[in-house]
Design an enzyme around this catalytic site. Structure first.
Site, PDB file in Angstrom:
ATOM      1  N   CYS A  45       0.837  -1.023   0.068  1.00 28.51           N
ATOM      2  CA  CYS A  45      -0.020   0.116   0.173  1.00 28.51           C
ATOM      3  C   CYS A  45       0.950   1.201   0.019  1.00 28.51           C
ATOM      4  CB  CYS A  45      -0.885   0.057   1.318  1.00 28.51           C
ATOM      5  SG  CYS A  45      -1.926   1.584   1.314  1.00 28.51           S
ATOM      6  N   CYS A  58      -0.427   4.267   2.449  1.00 22.30           N
ATOM      7  CA  CYS A  58      -0.517   4.155   3.880  1.00 22.30           C
ATOM      8  C   CYS A  58       0.127   2.731   4.143  1.00 22.30           C
ATOM      9  CB  CYS A  58      -1.645   4.615   4.389  1.00 22.30           C
ATOM     10  SG  CYS A  58      -3.179   3.864   3.885  1.00 22.30           S
ATOM     11  N   SER A  59      -0.991   1.756   4.539  1.00 24.42           N
ATOM     12  CA  SER A  59      -0.613   0.544   5.093  1.00 24.42           C
ATOM     13  C   SER A  59      -2.251  -0.504   4.963  1.00 24.42           C
ATOM     14  CB  SER A  59      -0.278   0.433   6.474  1.00 24.42           C
ATOM     15  OG  SER A  59      -1.212   0.927   7.339  1.00 24.42           O
ATOM     16  N   CYS A  60      -2.823  -0.206   3.784  1.00 28.70           N
ATOM     17  CA  CYS A  60      -4.150  -0.854   3.812  1.00 28.70           C
ATOM     18  C   CYS A  60      -3.698  -2.267   3.185  1.00 28.70           C
ATOM     19  CB  CYS A  60      -5.071  -0.331   2.515  1.00 28.70           C
ATOM     20  SG  CYS A  60      -5.370   1.358   2.940  1.00 28.70           S
TER      21      CYS A  60
END
Lengths: 196, 89
Positions: free
Chosen positions: A104, A107-109
């Site tokens: 991602c 961000c950090s999906c």
């Protein structure tokens, strides 16, 4: 964003965000706690491993998983489409000639309920920037050296569309039961930074 | 606009002054639709508090590494809302 923002400890930044959410009347503290509890209570890579083991054991399930990840996850009792914080789950299958990996870049999906809390490297700027730029080098650093002719596909996840890698079933596992197969699957395998 | 798999599309080059979800690395780049990935509220509208936000089809679009970076043989698949895309012909 002020220069000091990134230097604050994460907990302080999170609380500032929560206070803004409360002040805007978007959710109560209790509602936020309930979402987090639901998110983390049963979140584990063992869930993703169960999905993979079922797909390895049952070609019909594998086909349904690739066609509709949410429905296939629901068959095993995993709710990924719930209202408010649901997402589309897309499973991508590794084959002898193709390897998938997830990142991602924003961000950090990531499907937390199925893969467990994300590893710190998944959230790091080097991984997020390099995975799309030089995935083969990144995979080699994870100890995964792919043949030169393997086609690598990098999936840049979003909040709405999250991915799970379906690793190729390892050779020599023909006699294993589903539970034994699930024990072979790692979180990195589900992200695509390991073979299984 | 309905984009079928294989359609060549270009990610818009615009750099709006509000939140958007077109990653900088695909702006102006040409790729190919993999599939439609559902209908979702437009993040640009949600971030600006526009209610109701526009709801658009999101497309998974694959870009060749050589186009994005000048080298490499891999693909990068990015989810892009319909209004982020134009047909590349």
């Amino acid at each position: 964003m002020g220069a000091g923002h990134a230097e604050q400890p994460a907990a302080v930044r999170v609380r500032h965000l929560e206070e803004r959410v409360l002040a805007a009347g978007l959710a109560s503290d209790g509602e936020m706690d309930a979402v987090l509890a639901r998110l983390y209570a049963h979140a584990s890579p063992l869930n993703g491993a169960r999905i993979v083991a079922r797909a390895w054991s049952d070609p019909g399930y594998a086909a349904r998983l690739l066609a509709d990840g949410n429905a296939a996850a629901a068959e095993l009792g995993f709710d990924t489409a719930h209202a408010g914080s649901g997402y589309r789950l897309k499973a991508v299958a590794n084959t002898p000639g193709a390897h998938n990996m997830i990142v991602c870049t924003l961000c950090s999906c990531y499907p937390v309920s199925l893969l467990g809390p994300s590893p710190s490297w998944y959230k790091s700027l080097p991984y997020r920037s390099r995975a799309v730029r030089e995935p083969r080098a990144v995979l080699a650093e994870f100890g995964l050296d792919l043949p030169p002719d393997t086609q690598i596909v990098v999936w840049d996840a979003s909040a709405e569309n999250r991915f799970l890698v379906l690793p190729a079933r390892p050779a020599g596992t023909d006699g294993l039961a589903e539970k034994e197969l699930a024990a072979l699957v790692t979180r990195n395998g589900l992200i695509g930074t390991a073979a299984v | 606009m309905t984009l079928s798999p294989g359609t060549r599309v270009r990610a818009r080059l615009a750099d709006p002054d509000h939140h958007t979800r077109v990653p900088g690395y695909v702006r102006g780049q040409t790729g190919e639709v993999v599939e439609a990935a559902g209908q979702w509220p437009l993040p640009d509208d949600r971030a600006r508090g526009i209610t109701p936000p526009r709801v658009e089809t999101v497309y998974s679009v694959r870009f060749p590494a050589a186009g994005l970076w000048g080298s490499g043989t891999h693909w990068v698949v990015v989810d892009l809302w319909e209004s982020y895309l134009e047909e590349a012909g």
